[in-house]
Design a protein around this motif. Structure first.
Motif, mmCIF file in Angstrom:
data_model
loop_
_atom_site.group_PDB
_atom_site.id
_atom_site.type_symbol
_atom_site.label_atom_id
_atom_site.label_comp_id
_atom_site.label_asym_id
_atom_site.label_seq_id
_atom_site.Cartn_x
_atom_site.Cartn_y
_atom_site.Cartn_z
ATOM 1 N N ARG A 56 0.822 -1.216 0.000
ATOM 2 C CA ARG A 56 0.000 0.000 0.000
ATOM 3 C C ARG A 56 0.854 1.264 0.000
ATOM 4 N N GLU A 67 -3.310 3.196 -5.989
ATOM 5 C CA GLU A 67 -4.707 3.216 -5.555
ATOM 6 C C GLU A 67 -5.663 2.950 -6.708
ATOM 7 N N HIS A 86 -10.344 2.775 -0.166
ATOM 8 C CA HIS A 86 -9.344 3.139 -1.171
ATOM 9 C C HIS A 86 -9.834 4.180 -2.169
#
Length: 198
Positions: A56, A67, A86
């Motif tokens: 991430r 993302e 997200h």
């Protein structure tokens, strides 16, 4: 109702408490999402958390592209909580809100930015066919190097695992919000190819 008991901090075993402390002191700042289920297996949770932090926050891809891959994955698997978390992260990272909304609705995003189009198409094809074309693999590798291409593939695979965990255990969206994704029928939502900007 969820399918698992989500233990409180007071109910944690010593091993669970160690994982919890590590998670809340890290970049996430709180224990949400799949870790609420995975905490039932503390060793798995500890390893999962570390992989998740890398994929991430620490890949070689810009955050908005990372993302983008995550929200496309969440949309494909109809993972409400994954998309909820997200989509906001994608907005903060600078992804066009119109792109986020198109993906939320299962529509073709209009992507003039070639890097965004490559990441979206790589994600879409890998999810829907289990592979990508030679040309697309070459384009992503040329732009981000072999490391970036490998990391993008891992992001898609990891967030598929996250989606499966959220869906299988019916982990709810945050703060009692309305689930963001319109879902009809069962099975994945087919992602349309990227649109062309006028």
């Amino acid at each position: 109702m969820t399918r698992l008991h989500f233990p409180t901090v007071e109910e944690f075993t010593p091993d669970q408490k160690r994982v919890y402390d590590d998670v809340v002191s890290g970049p996430r700042g709180r224990m949400v999402g799949p870790l609420r289920a995975i905490i039932h297996s503390p060793e798995l949770a500890a390893r999962w958390s570390q992989v998740g932090i890398f994929l991430r926050y620490k890949t070689g891809l810009p955050a908005k592209l990372n993302e983008l891959a995550v929200i496309a994955t969440g949309r494909y698997w109809n993972s409400q909580l994954e998309f909820q978390i997200h989509a906001e992260a994608a907005r903060v990272a600078g992804l066009d809100p119109a792109t986020i909304e198109a993906i939320r609705l299962g529509q073709a995003p209009q992507l003039a930015d070639e890097a965004e189009a490559e990441v979206y198409e790589f994600t879409r094809l890998l999810l829907q066919t289990g592979n990508v074309t030679d040309a697309l693999h070459a384009a992503v590798t040329k732009r981000w190097g072999e490391q970036g291409c490998v990391e993008l593939t891992a992001v898609i695979g990891y967030y598929t695992m996250v989606s499966f965990t959220l869906n299988a255990h019916e982990i709810p969206v945050l703060d009692g919000a309305v689930p963001p994704l319109p879902v009809s029928g069962s099975g994945p939502t087919v992602l349309p190819p990227v649109g062309k900007s006028a």
